[in-house]
Write an enzyme that holds these catalytic residues in place. Sequence first.
Site, short mmCIF file in Angstrom:
data_model
loop_
_atom_site.label_atom_id
_atom_site.label_comp_id
_atom_site.label_asym_id
_atom_site.label_seq_id
_atom_site.Cartn_x
_atom_site.Cartn_y
_atom_site.Cartn_z
N GLY A 7 -3.81 8.50 15.24
CA GLY A 7 -5.25 8.52 14.95
C GLY A 7 -5.73 9.94 14.66
N ASN A 26 0.85 -1.20 0.00
CA ASN A 26 0.00 0.00 0.00
C ASN A 26 0.88 1.25 0.00
OD1 ASN A 26 -2.11 -1.80 0.34
ND2 ASN A 26 -2.34 -1.41 2.53
N TRP A 54 -5.24 -16.54 4.95
CA TRP A 54 -4.55 -17.76 4.52
C TRP A 54 -3.20 -17.30 3.97
CZ3 TRP A 54 -9.65 -16.69 3.92
CH2 TRP A 54 -10.57 -17.65 4.42
N ASP A 110 -0.42 3.32 6.44
CA ASP A 110 0.38 3.04 5.23
C ASP A 110 0.42 4.26 4.32
OD1 ASP A 110 0.33 0.47 6.29
OD2 ASP A 110 -1.25 -0.21 4.93
P1 AMP Z 1 -3.13 5.63 13.17
O1 AMP Z 1 -2.29 4.50 12.63
O2 AMP Z 1 -4.50 5.22 13.63
O3 AMP Z 1 -2.40 6.43 14.19
O4 AMP Z 1 -3.40 6.57 11.92
C1 AMP Z 1 -2.38 6.99 11.06
C2 AMP Z 1 -2.62 8.41 10.65
O5 AMP Z 1 -3.85 8.47 9.88
C3 AMP Z 1 -2.80 9.40 11.78
O6 AMP Z 1 -1.60 9.93 12.29
C4 AMP Z 1 -3.61 10.49 11.08
O7 AMP Z 1 -2.78 11.30 10.28
C5 AMP Z 1 -4.53 9.68 10.17
N1 AMP Z 1 -5.79 9.36 10.85
C6 AMP Z 1 -6.19 8.17 11.35
N2 AMP Z 1 -7.41 8.26 11.91
C7 AMP Z 1 -7.81 9.55 11.79
C8 AMP Z 1 -8.97 10.30 12.16
N3 AMP Z 1 -10.01 9.73 12.78
N4 AMP Z 1 -9.01 11.60 11.84
C9 AMP Z 1 -7.99 12.21 11.19
N5 AMP Z 1 -6.86 11.57 10.81
C10 AMP Z 1 -6.75 10.25 11.11
#
Ligand code: AMP
Length: 299
Positions: free
Chosen positions: A227, A33, A102, A258
């Site tokens: 997140g 990805n 798998w 990714d």
């Molecule tokens: P994560 O692996 O969940 O920390 O997400 C990786 C990146 O995706 C984060 O650092 C954000 O840049 C983006 N991201 C994931 N979830 C959200 C969300 N709910 N709102 C805004 N950006 C997000």
Amino acid sequence: MTRTVCIGECMIEMAPTDITGQFQMGFAGDTMNTAWYLRGLLGAEHQVDYFTALGGDSASRQMLAFLRQAGLGVDHIVQRNDRSVGLYLIQLDNGERSFSYWRGQSAARTLAQDNTVLEAVLKDADYAYFSGITLAILPPQDRAHLRDALVALRARGGQIVFDPNLRPALWSDPQEMRDEIMASAAISTMVMPSHEDEATWFNDRAPEATAWRYAAAGAQTVVVKNGAGAMFTCDGGHGAWHDPVAVKDVVDTTAAGDSFNAGFLAAAIRSAPLSEAVRSGAQLASKVIQSRGALVALS
Ligand code: AMP
């Protein structure tokens, strides 16, 4: 002109369609990805290769054609005629996605069997990108082969980019996962963890704790994804917070991390300042999570 080699496993994805009981076949996998997005973001003067092992069957040939069509360099991909590619099935149960895999005998598990192949793949690379999933699928001695080849690349001035992508289900026990992840971070120049996973498996209380732990292990730059929350970076001993990109309607968070990595890395490859690279990563991820699926068209 730079050359980036992404290393890992691409799988067949069977995803449910709107017609009950019917599935659509696609291709996905964490490092693939990132390679796919990176290819889309960088101009033709930059080369992006995908390195894995495939089988000799029709499914493997279809995957190879997909990678080639995406514009990824596939010249070094190893073919194992006694194996095939891994597969996963996505099922929807009251809107909740569940995954069945798998992949235990997939050809990708043999990608680091041969030191001379790894040396050839990384010979003139500027960036190598791999993840905790790449490591988890390898037998222990092959993890050592891969790390040796990456250490040699780092000694030649190459950048080693590592996403810990913690997936305990792929490891024999959580301590083995933690040990292997830390050993791999120690040989990397950039580490790109997701705080939520790190908090669960390393007991990090906050993104800073994740960043400093990897910095102490030897990483020059650590970018802690977080997140919907603010991200934290630590670069050459200097820590900084970065605002998130707000998303109103999150549709599907598949490949958020990714795609973030690809957005970040594309900017870093073009020598953008760290804060700009983090912004590019967050912007791409915010776009990807507003659509369904791992691979979302960029235009
Ligand atoms: P994560 O692996 O969940 O920390 O997400 C990786 C990146 O995706 C984060 O650092 C954000 O840049 C983006 N991201 C994931 N979830 C959200 C969300 N709910 N709102 C805004 N950006 C997000």
